[in-house]
Design a protein around this motif. Sequence first.
Motif, PDB file in Angstrom:
ATOM      1  N   ASP A 141     -18.271  14.869   2.958  1.00  0.00           N
ATOM      2  CA  ASP A 141     -17.107  15.999   2.701  1.00  0.00           C
ATOM      3  C   ASP A 141     -17.537  16.791   1.627  1.00  0.00           C
ATOM      4  OD1 ASP A 141     -15.179  14.780   4.495  1.00  0.00           O
ATOM      5  OD2 ASP A 141     -14.451  13.521   2.833  1.00  0.00           O
TER       6      ASP A 141
ATOM      7  N   ASN B   3      -7.587  21.440  -1.589  1.00  0.00           N
ATOM      8  CA  ASN B   3      -7.213  20.449  -0.474  1.00  0.00           C
ATOM      9  C   ASN B   3      -8.196  19.016  -0.759  1.00  0.00           C
ATOM     10  OD1 ASN B   3      -5.652  22.402   0.766  1.00  0.00           O
ATOM     11  ND2 ASN B   3      -7.253  23.203   1.818  1.00  0.00           N
ATOM     12  N   ILE B   4      -8.551  18.727  -1.801  1.00  0.00           N
ATOM     13  CA  ILE B   4      -9.236  17.408  -2.302  1.00  0.00           C
ATOM     14  C   ILE B   4      -8.709  16.621  -3.555  1.00  0.00           C
ATOM     15  CG2 ILE B   4     -11.610  16.557  -3.071  1.00  0.00           C
ATOM     16  CD1 ILE B   4     -11.598  18.012  -0.001  1.00  0.00           C
ATOM     17  N   THR B   5      -8.382  15.690  -3.135  1.00  0.00           N
ATOM     18  CA  THR B   5      -7.579  14.762  -4.162  1.00  0.00           C
ATOM     19  C   THR B   5      -8.606  14.965  -5.569  1.00  0.00           C
ATOM     20  OG1 THR B   5      -8.687  12.824  -3.654  1.00  0.00           O
ATOM     21  CG2 THR B   5      -6.749  13.331  -2.470  1.00  0.00           C
ATOM     22  N   PHE B   6      -7.766  14.544  -6.671  1.00  0.00           N
ATOM     23  CA  PHE B   6      -8.374  14.458  -7.948  1.00  0.00           C
ATOM     24  C   PHE B   6      -9.569  13.486  -7.926  1.00  0.00           C
ATOM     25  CE2 PHE B   6      -8.546  13.171 -12.238  1.00  0.00           C
ATOM     26  CZ  PHE B   6      -9.105  14.272 -12.954  1.00  0.00           C
ATOM     27  N   ASN B   7      -9.546  12.328  -7.315  1.00  0.00           N
ATOM     28  CA  ASN B   7     -10.671  11.341  -7.490  1.00  0.00           C
ATOM     29  C   ASN B   7     -11.801  11.862  -6.932  1.00  0.00           C
ATOM     30  OD1 ASN B   7      -8.956   9.604  -8.841  1.00  0.00           O
ATOM     31  ND2 ASN B   7      -8.268   8.653  -6.814  1.00  0.00           N
ATOM     32  N   LYS B   8     -11.937  12.778  -5.913  1.00  0.00           N
ATOM     33  CA  LYS B   8     -12.872  13.374  -5.217  1.00  0.00           C
ATOM     34  C   LYS B   8     -13.484  14.490  -5.872  1.00  0.00           C
ATOM     35  CE  LYS B   8     -12.023  11.178  -0.860  1.00  0.00           C
ATOM     36  NZ  LYS B   8     -11.947  11.193   0.706  1.00  0.00           N
ATOM     37  N   GLN B   9     -12.782  15.222  -6.869  1.00  0.00           N
ATOM     38  CA  GLN B   9     -13.406  16.151  -7.547  1.00  0.00           C
ATOM     39  C   GLN B   9     -14.616  15.856  -8.449  1.00  0.00           C
ATOM     40  OE1 GLN B   9     -11.886  19.321  -7.478  1.00  0.00           O
ATOM     41  NE2 GLN B   9     -10.224  18.876  -6.041  1.00  0.00           N
TER      42      GLN B   9
ATOM     43  N   LYS C 156     -13.027  16.308 -13.713  1.00  0.00           N
ATOM     44  CA  LYS C 156     -12.619  15.289 -14.649  1.00  0.00           C
ATOM     45  C   LYS C 156     -12.551  15.078 -15.812  1.00  0.00           C
ATOM     46  CE  LYS C 156     -13.311  12.255 -10.101  1.00  0.00           C
ATOM     47  NZ  LYS C 156     -14.172  11.244  -9.553  1.00  0.00           N
TER      48      LYS C 156
END
Length: 234
Positions: A71, A205-211, A216
Amino acid sequence: MKFLNEERFFCRCDSGWSGAQCQIQIDCSNCSSNSICIGSIRNQPICVCPTVVLKIDISYYLAVLQQDKSDNISTTVGSAQRCAPFQELFSSELLALPRIHRLKNYHIPCQNNVDLQCFIDEFYMCLCTVEHQTNCFLFDFNNSFVCTDDVYCENGGACLQDRPQCPESILCACVDCFFGDRCQFYAKGIGLTLDDMLRYAIRPNITFNKQSTAIKLSAALTMVIFVVGWLNSI
């Protein structure tokens, strides 16, 4: 299809077959629905996730070539990723041959140029494997991803879609100083706010954990500043 000369023949296999006489069937069932089966090595299918090819002026560059879907893709494009035209790779004797006879020499560029990643001819794009073998597939050089109705992007952004008919995704390539999904935001020339510094790092369109780590850390720093300011106010 066999190409004959006085001493040997060469078989150009249809999709799904390989071998000296196209006698080996390639089992592409192990390739996922999101990948492309472009050939085989030692009777094992070569599954490639959708390849990213860039056209800059009149040259083509292999920007991304992945066998595992990801991704988050980060890449750089330089001269090493350029897909050389076949005219630069073959001798004048081979170039003088009809194209149907020239095909049997398509293994030579990948074997003679260890740093070559790809090359192109009138109809095919050929990829060089890590074993310096050549895998070619049909490539539409006239394919255009420009939106038929450019009403989605704003402020002069170029609208691009994933397919000519019934597109599933649309991308806006913004001009300088504009950003956003539709190029709707204007970026100031000089800015020192957190938004100015990180706006291009935030992946929509990406969750915070995948930023990214920068996002972070910035979020954590913002929370710390907020808590310290709140305690100071008390």
